[in-house]
Design an enzyme around this catalytic site. Structure first.
Site: not given
Length: 285
Positions: A241-243, A270
């Site tokens: 996952s990330c932004g 996110w």
């Protein structure tokens, strides 16, 4: 001429330069920049690019047009049509690069893997390394390419949604790694997107994507193995996952290079999780 096979998911300058004119090779520029950078990847591609490179626009064109989230993976129909418009056939080998070194190219790599195309790699060092080596460039309006024939086959093992992530966070057989900075992960730094809560998912671990890179290149395989060893067991399934699903693909690529096989990217990342009022968020390390 023999069919072109990629040596790995990461190719170097020498390999690309040696095979640049092979008829089975397609080179894609997948440059994308955070809005705060005020850079336009496609405009820069017009100004200078690796000869023959076509622009892969996952932010505006090759995305789910119905999702309110940024650059989400499109369906098979749109992806197939978009790849064909770029002159891509299913038998082609694809090398993707970006103008940052390694930043957004892994996102395109992951998209092709998620759509069933295994012959795809990222150029280590990207356009900056190509420029530094003094290799030839192309400018201006590109020559038209003949339409290709590409049939996407969605591979659900490469893709995770919020429900799957929520279940994975409670399952010892999974590990969720967050590629954002430690400051954003802990909630010390605010999220750049309005209305998105700071913090992280309970049970997720932080692995900032920058720690997997060195001067725009992917770290050597032994370093990647070491970075991942303390966070991910060999038999655990990985969700990255990330932004907004871009730098998560860097972690996915690194894990793939390090020998992990069951890897998915949480596409909403996110932007979706932190933007929800119902999904759990915690702060601190």
């Amino acid at each position: 001429m023999n069919r072109l096979e990629l040596p790995s998911a990461l190719v170097d300058l020498d390999w690309l330069a040696a095979h640049l004119t092979h008829p089975d090779l397609v080179v894609l520029d997948a440059s994308w920049h955070m809005p705060a950078a005020h850079r336009d990847g496609e405009r820069e591609w017009h100004r200078q690019r690796i000869p023959g490179a076509r622009f892969f626009d996952f932010d505006h064109r090759i995305k789910d047009p119905h999702s309110p989230l940024p650059h989400m993976l499109p369906d098979e129909v749109l992806f197939s049509r978009s790849a064909a418009e770029l002159g891509i056939d299913n038998h082609h080998s694809i090398v993707v690069y970006d103008s940052s070194g390694i930043f957004s190219a892994p996102r395109a790599w992951w998209m092709f893997r998620a759509m069933g195309h295994e012959q795809v790699a990222v150029l280590d060092g990207g356009l900056p390394a190509w420029l530094e080596a003094g290799l030839p460039l192309e400018q201006g309006e590109p020559a038209p390419v003949a339409g290709g024939h590409f049939v996407a086959r969605r591979q659900s093992v490469w893709i995770a949604d919020a429900g799957q992530v929520e279940a994975a966070l409670r399952d010892e057989g999974y590990r969720v790694l967050d590629a954002r900075s430690r400051e954003r992960f802990s909630g010390e730094a605010p999220d750049p997107r309005p209305g998105v809560r700071p913090g992280h998912m309970p049970g997720a671990l932080c692995l900032p994507f920058g720690e997997l890179l060195a001067q725009g290149h992917m770290q050597p395989k032994p370093v990647l193995e070491q970075k991942l060893a303390g966070l991910l067991a060999q038999d655990q399934r990985l969700i990255c996952s990330c932004g907004s699903g871009v730098t998560a693909a860097i972690v996915a690529l690194a894990a793939h290079i390090a020998g992990h096989e069951e890897i998915a990217v949480y596409d909403g990342s996110w932007a979706e999780w932190g933007g929800s009022s119902t999904l759990p968020v915690i702060q601190g390390q």
